[in-house]
Write a protein that holds these residues in place. Structure first.
Motif, PDB file in Angstrom:
ATOM      1  N   PHE A   1       0.822  -1.208   0.000  1.00  0.00           N
ATOM      2  CA  PHE A   1       0.000   0.000   0.000  1.00  0.00           C
ATOM      3  C   PHE A   1       0.860   1.264   0.000  1.00  0.00           C
ATOM      4  CE2 PHE A   1      -2.969  -3.189   1.300  1.00  0.00           C
ATOM      5  CZ  PHE A   1      -4.179  -2.762   0.785  1.00  0.00           C
ATOM      6  N   ASP A   2       0.592   2.147  -0.944  1.00  0.00           N
ATOM      7  CA  ASP A   2       1.260   3.443  -1.038  1.00  0.00           C
ATOM      8  C   ASP A   2       0.195   4.515  -0.841  1.00  0.00           C
ATOM      9  OD1 ASP A   2       2.609   5.746  -1.630  1.00  0.00           O
ATOM     10  OD2 ASP A   2       3.451   5.041  -3.520  1.00  0.00           O
ATOM     11  N   ALA A   3      -0.008   4.889   0.414  1.00  0.00           N
ATOM     12  CA  ALA A   3      -1.091   5.819   0.739  1.00  0.00           C
ATOM     13  C   ALA A   3      -0.851   7.194   0.142  1.00  0.00           C
ATOM     14  CB  ALA A   3      -1.244   5.910   2.251  1.00  0.00           C
ATOM     15  N   ALA A   4       0.406   7.625   0.089  1.00  0.00           N
ATOM     16  CA  ALA A   4       0.700   8.961  -0.428  1.00  0.00           C
ATOM     17  C   ALA A   4       0.259   9.117  -1.873  1.00  0.00           C
ATOM     18  CB  ALA A   4       2.195   9.246  -0.289  1.00  0.00           C
ATOM     19  N   ASN A   5       0.439   8.062  -2.654  1.00  0.00           N
ATOM     20  CA  ASN A   5       0.066   8.104  -4.067  1.00  0.00           C
ATOM     21  C   ASN A   5      -1.253   7.395  -4.352  1.00  0.00           C
ATOM     22  OD1 ASN A   5       2.468   9.473  -5.154  1.00  0.00           O
ATOM     23  ND2 ASN A   5       3.551   7.644  -4.438  1.00  0.00           N
ATOM     24  N   LYS A   6      -1.924   6.976  -3.283  1.00  0.00           N
ATOM     25  CA  LYS A   6      -3.225   6.295  -3.407  1.00  0.00           C
ATOM     26  C   LYS A   6      -3.175   5.158  -4.430  1.00  0.00           C
ATOM     27  CE  LYS A   6      -6.130  10.080  -1.762  1.00  0.00           C
ATOM     28  NZ  LYS A   6      -5.007  10.767  -1.127  1.00  0.00           N
ATOM     29  N   SER A   7      -2.199   4.281  -4.175  1.00  0.00           N
ATOM     30  CA  SER A   7      -2.033   3.128  -5.060  1.00  0.00           C
ATOM     31  C   SER A   7      -1.719   1.890  -4.235  1.00  0.00           C
ATOM     32  CB  SER A   7      -0.909   3.375  -6.069  1.00  0.00           C
ATOM     33  OG  SER A   7       0.336   3.513  -5.413  1.00  0.00           O
ATOM     34  N   VAL A   8      -1.962   0.735  -4.818  1.00  0.00           N
ATOM     35  CA  VAL A   8      -1.689  -0.528  -4.143  1.00  0.00           C
ATOM     36  C   VAL A   8      -1.271  -1.566  -5.164  1.00  0.00           C
ATOM     37  CG1 VAL A   8      -4.119  -1.238  -4.284  1.00  0.00           C
ATOM     38  CG2 VAL A   8      -2.611  -2.306  -2.597  1.00  0.00           C
ATOM     39  N   THR A   9      -0.324  -2.386  -4.782  1.00  0.00           N
ATOM     40  CA  THR A   9       0.091  -3.519  -5.603  1.00  0.00           C
ATOM     41  C   THR A   9      -0.557  -4.768  -5.037  1.00  0.00           C
ATOM     42  OG1 THR A   9       2.218  -2.500  -6.123  1.00  0.00           O
ATOM     43  CG2 THR A   9       2.028  -4.876  -6.436  1.00  0.00           C
ATOM     44  N   LEU A  10      -1.424  -5.382  -5.808  1.00  0.00           N
ATOM     45  CA  LEU A  10      -2.076  -6.616  -5.387  1.00  0.00           C
ATOM     46  C   LEU A  10      -1.317  -7.801  -5.960  1.00  0.00           C
ATOM     47  CD1 LEU A  10      -5.900  -5.853  -5.748  1.00  0.00           C
ATOM     48  CD2 LEU A  10      -4.430  -5.633  -3.729  1.00  0.00           C
ATOM     49  N   TYR A  11      -1.080  -8.777  -5.116  1.00  0.00           N
ATOM     50  CA  TYR A  11      -0.358  -9.980  -5.525  1.00  0.00           C
ATOM     51  C   TYR A  11      -1.363 -10.960  -6.110  1.00  0.00           C
ATOM     52  CZ  TYR A  11       2.773  -7.452  -2.467  1.00  0.00           C
ATOM     53  OH  TYR A  11       3.526  -6.449  -1.881  1.00  0.00           O
ATOM     54  N   ASP A  12      -1.184 -11.264  -7.379  1.00  0.00           N
ATOM     55  CA  ASP A  12      -2.218 -11.931  -8.170  1.00  0.00           C
ATOM     56  C   ASP A  12      -3.476 -11.065  -8.088  1.00  0.00           C
ATOM     57  OD1 ASP A  12      -0.530 -13.966  -9.022  1.00  0.00           O
ATOM     58  OD2 ASP A  12      -1.038 -15.272  -7.343  1.00  0.00           O
ATOM     59  N   GLU A  13      -4.577 -11.611  -7.598  1.00  0.00           N
ATOM     60  CA  GLU A  13      -5.804 -10.814  -7.507  1.00  0.00           C
ATOM     61  C   GLU A  13      -6.016 -10.222  -6.113  1.00  0.00           C
ATOM     62  OE1 GLU A  13      -7.585 -10.068 -10.182  1.00  0.00           O
ATOM     63  OE2 GLU A  13      -6.060 -11.210 -11.278  1.00  0.00           O
ATOM     64  N   GLY A  14      -5.043 -10.472  -5.207  1.00  0.00           N
ATOM     65  CA  GLY A  14      -5.183  -9.936  -3.856  1.00  0.00           C
ATOM     66  C   GLY A  14      -6.217 -10.648  -3.022  1.00  0.00           C
ATOM     67  N   ASP A  15      -6.525 -11.899  -3.401  1.00  0.00           N
ATOM     68  CA  ASP A  15      -7.597 -12.625  -2.707  1.00  0.00           C
ATOM     69  C   ASP A  15      -7.098 -13.843  -1.929  1.00  0.00           C
ATOM     70  OD1 ASP A  15      -6.864 -14.126  -4.895  1.00  0.00           O
ATOM     71  OD2 ASP A  15      -8.895 -14.322  -5.719  1.00  0.00           O
ATOM     72  N   ARG A  16      -5.779 -13.949  -1.753  1.00  0.00           N
ATOM     73  CA  ARG A  16      -5.235 -15.070  -0.972  1.00  0.00           C
ATOM     74  C   ARG A  16      -5.108 -14.657   0.496  1.00  0.00           C
ATOM     75  NH1 ARG A  16      -2.712 -19.699  -2.593  1.00  0.00           N
ATOM     76  NH2 ARG A  16      -2.516 -18.888  -4.719  1.00  0.00           N
ATOM     77  N   LYS A  17      -5.681 -15.430   1.395  1.00  0.00           N
ATOM     78  CA  LYS A  17      -5.674 -15.081   2.809  1.00  0.00           C
ATOM     79  C   LYS A  17      -4.296 -15.362   3.431  1.00  0.00           C
ATOM     80  CE  LYS A  17      -9.344 -15.344   5.322  1.00  0.00           C
ATOM     81  NZ  LYS A  17     -10.514 -15.780   6.145  1.00  0.00           N
ATOM     82  N   PHE A  18      -3.964 -14.554   4.430  1.00  0.00           N
ATOM     83  CA  PHE A  18      -2.681 -14.693   5.117  1.00  0.00           C
ATOM     84  C   PHE A  18      -2.828 -14.166   6.538  1.00  0.00           C
ATOM     85  CE2 PHE A  18      -2.910 -10.586   3.096  1.00  0.00           C
ATOM     86  CZ  PHE A  18      -2.389  -9.702   4.023  1.00  0.00           C
ATOM     87  N   HIS A  19      -1.890 -14.544   7.397  1.00  0.00           N
ATOM     88  CA  HIS A  19      -1.862 -14.046   8.771  1.00  0.00           C
ATOM     89  C   HIS A  19      -0.898 -12.865   8.862  1.00  0.00           C
ATOM     90  CE1 HIS A  19      -3.481 -18.128   9.652  1.00  0.00           C
ATOM     91  NE2 HIS A  19      -4.103 -17.485  10.619  1.00  0.00           N
ATOM     92  N   THR A  20      -1.286 -11.899   9.657  1.00  0.00           N
ATOM     93  CA  THR A  20      -0.456 -10.710   9.833  1.00  0.00           C
ATOM     94  C   THR A  20      -0.594 -10.189  11.261  1.00  0.00           C
ATOM     95  OG1 THR A  20      -0.035  -8.460   9.004  1.00  0.00           O
ATOM     96  CG2 THR A  20      -2.308  -9.250   8.901  1.00  0.00           C
ATOM     97  N   THR A  21       0.477  -9.596  11.784  1.00  0.00           N
ATOM     98  CA  THR A  21       0.522  -9.190  13.191  1.00  0.00           C
ATOM     99  C   THR A  21       1.233  -7.852  13.317  1.00  0.00           C
ATOM    100  OG1 THR A  21       0.904 -11.554  13.643  1.00  0.00           O
ATOM    101  CG2 THR A  21       1.002 -10.058  15.513  1.00  0.00           C
TER     102      THR A  21
END
Length: 302
Positions: A163-183
């Protein structure tokens, strides 16, 4: 019985600094904290902490006897050493000294996703550290706890999550629909505090934790809502990224984009290295109350 005398190696880093603070602010435990750094370090106790409650030891990590003397009398050592070429030598030096000093528990610098065939070539240093502590544990010389927290949510929001909030852009990996754990970093610190306060629960084991189990698309929906903005989306093929990044590393091109490419492909590609049973150890270490919108607002400074 809770461990009381805790050594933090790497107290000035992105994990080490908030961990020292979390230990000192723990209301249920009165930890005595020692910050262990190299003799050449310029580390000083941050002004927001009570320096009278932190013992700073600057030691030559190549001097085994000095490290043994520094660690003697403590209960546990947490290694918060950043991933890099120095991780193996520093970890080996401290752990070998900890064993001789009679340290009860060591928490090595894991703090990652599960390893996968794609990332095995990258994590030889961490594998060597694990083998060291496991062998010592099998011989009854020390105990260990390994922590797997998936993707770092806060410090990795742009670099890892795309996520690049300053430029209001995001890079999605494939379609961005693969679930993952984050902390988040604070939650990892809470988990470490819980493990040190309840050491018999987590003896010689791997602890999996998370704040969120979700997709990039889930995050994007909240980001766009709280910023009232539409983000430009770029999609990246994970199979291609993993293949090209690994090939470059095998050619000796050890650049950050190549290292990151392999790690990202292992997480958001078919190997799903940051996806495990949602009913992991999070509740056992006191996690489970994180709010996605609140954490996103913190990261974005809203």
């Amino acid at each position: 019985m809770a461990y009381q005398k805790i050594v933090v190696v790497g107290p000035g880093g992105r994990l080490g600094a908030p961990l020292v603070q979390a230990l000192l602010q723990s209301q249920d435990n009165h930890f005595e904290v020692t910050a262990l750094v190299r003799s050449t370090s310029n580390y000083t106790v941050p002004p927001n902490l009570d320096s009278s409650r932190i013992r700073v030891l600057k030691e030559d990590f190549t001097d085994h006897s000095a490290l043994v003397a520094a660690l003697s009398g403590h209960d546990a050592v947490v290694l918060a050493i950043p991933f890099g070429l120095d991780l193996l030598s520093a970890s080996q030096a401290v752990i070998n000294a900890a064993i001789e000093a009679g340290i009860k528990r060591v928490i090595p610098s894991e703090f990652e996703s599960d390893e996968s065939p794609l990332t095995q070539p990258l994590y030889g240093n961490k594998q060597a550290v694990r083998e060291l502590v496991k062998e010592a544990a099998n011989e009854g010389k020390i105990t260990y706890t390994l922590i797997r927290n998936g993707i770092w949510f806060d410090v990795g929001f742009q670099i890892a999550l795309g996520f690049d909030a300053a430029n209001k852009s995001v890079t999605l990996y494939d379609e961005g629909d693969r679930k993952f754990h984050t902390t988040t970093v604070p939650s990892v610190c809470r988990a470490i505090v819980s493990i040190l306060a309840n050491p018999t629960k987590f003896v010689n084991t791997v602890v999996h934790i998370h704040d969120f189990f979700l997709t990039q698309q889930d995050i994007l929906a909240v980001v766009e809502r709280v910023t009232e903005s539409k983000f430009t989306v770029t999609n990246v093929d994970m199979e291609v990224l993993g293949k090209t990044s690994l090939e470059a590393l095998m050619r000796g091109e050890f650049t950050f984009p190549n290292l990151a490419g392999v790690i990202k492909a292992s997480i958001w590609g078919k190997e799903s290295a940051a996806r495990w049973d949602e009913n992991d150890d999070s509740a056992a270490v006191g996690l489970g109350d994180a709010n996605l919108e609140e954490e996103i607002k913190k990261v974005l400074g809203i």
